[in-house]
Design a protein around this motif. Sequence first.
Motif, PDB file in Angstrom:
ATOM      1  N   ASP A   1       0.820  -1.210   0.000  1.00  0.00           N
ATOM      2  CA  ASP A   1       0.000   0.000   0.000  1.00  0.00           C
ATOM      3  C   ASP A   1       0.857   1.265   0.000  1.00  0.00           C
ATOM      4  O   ASP A   1       0.475   2.278  -0.601  1.00  0.00           O
ATOM      5  N   LEU A   2       2.017   1.212   0.656  1.00  0.00           N
ATOM      6  CA  LEU A   2       2.942   2.348   0.645  1.00  0.00           C
ATOM      7  C   LEU A   2       3.368   2.658  -0.785  1.00  0.00           C
ATOM      8  O   LEU A   2       3.344   3.810  -1.220  1.00  0.00           O
ATOM      9  N   TRP A   3       3.751   1.622  -1.539  1.00  0.00           N
ATOM     10  CA  TRP A   3       4.157   1.803  -2.936  1.00  0.00           C
ATOM     11  C   TRP A   3       2.997   2.323  -3.783  1.00  0.00           C
ATOM     12  O   TRP A   3       3.200   3.059  -4.747  1.00  0.00           O
ATOM     13  N   ASN A   4       1.777   1.932  -3.423  1.00  0.00           N
ATOM     14  CA  ASN A   4       0.602   2.346  -4.189  1.00  0.00           C
ATOM     15  C   ASN A   4       0.091   3.737  -3.810  1.00  0.00           C
ATOM     16  O   ASN A   4      -0.889   4.201  -4.365  1.00  0.00           O
ATOM     17  N   GLY A   5       0.756   4.379  -2.848  1.00  0.00           N
ATOM     18  CA  GLY A   5       0.338   5.717  -2.447  1.00  0.00           C
ATOM     19  C   GLY A   5      -0.860   5.734  -1.521  1.00  0.00           C
ATOM     20  O   GLY A   5      -1.500   6.767  -1.344  1.00  0.00           O
ATOM     21  N   GLU A   6      -1.165   4.600  -0.904  1.00  0.00           N
ATOM     22  CA  GLU A   6      -2.329   4.494  -0.033  1.00  0.00           C
ATOM     23  C   GLU A   6      -1.978   4.642   1.442  1.00  0.00           C
ATOM     24  O   GLU A   6      -2.864   4.539   2.293  1.00  0.00           O
ATOM     25  N   VAL A   7      -0.693   4.851   1.742  1.00  0.00           N
ATOM     26  CA  VAL A   7      -0.237   5.046   3.118  1.00  0.00           C
ATOM     27  C   VAL A   7       0.522   6.364   3.163  1.00  0.00           C
ATOM     28  O   VAL A   7       1.406   6.602   2.338  1.00  0.00           O
TER      29      VAL A   7
END
Length: 156
Positions: free
Chosen positions: A21-27
């Motif tokens: 999720d960090l890589w996906n911009g969700e964190v």
Amino acid sequence: MSAPAERETDPAKILFERFVDLWNGEVDFRDASEFIADEFTVHSAELARYLGFPDSNRITTRDGLLDWVRSVRGLLHDVRFTTDPGPIRDGDYVAGGYTVTGTYAGGAPRATVEPGTPVRYAGMSIVRLQDGKIAEYWVLSDGIGLLSQLGAVTTP
């Protein structure tokens, strides 16, 4: 993050999914300290220089990881990491395959394609947990495939 049939309950797998999720911009990067250790080591192929990134093998801190994530998210608009298969856990290690999709934003030094070019590549991630946080990351990705799609290298 992949959409499991049932809500994940294994804390180690949940940490892995937060990493995706960090890589996906969700964190929010300010929340990374909750699941990424201060001292953080990356093991990867040295293809980053072809994309204008610092050598990922020199990352030794959470902040270094976050800089790398920013670089990838800056290179590929609407970047999306989808986990499949996985996550799979073995003790302190969690792994998952992934597919990345996105749109080239421009700026890679050797790229010859126009910004707006769609890209897709696959890889495998393995993380090691320590004291309830991710402390080490092995990444094996189709970097040559990505570089080829960007026109930064040619393949036979």
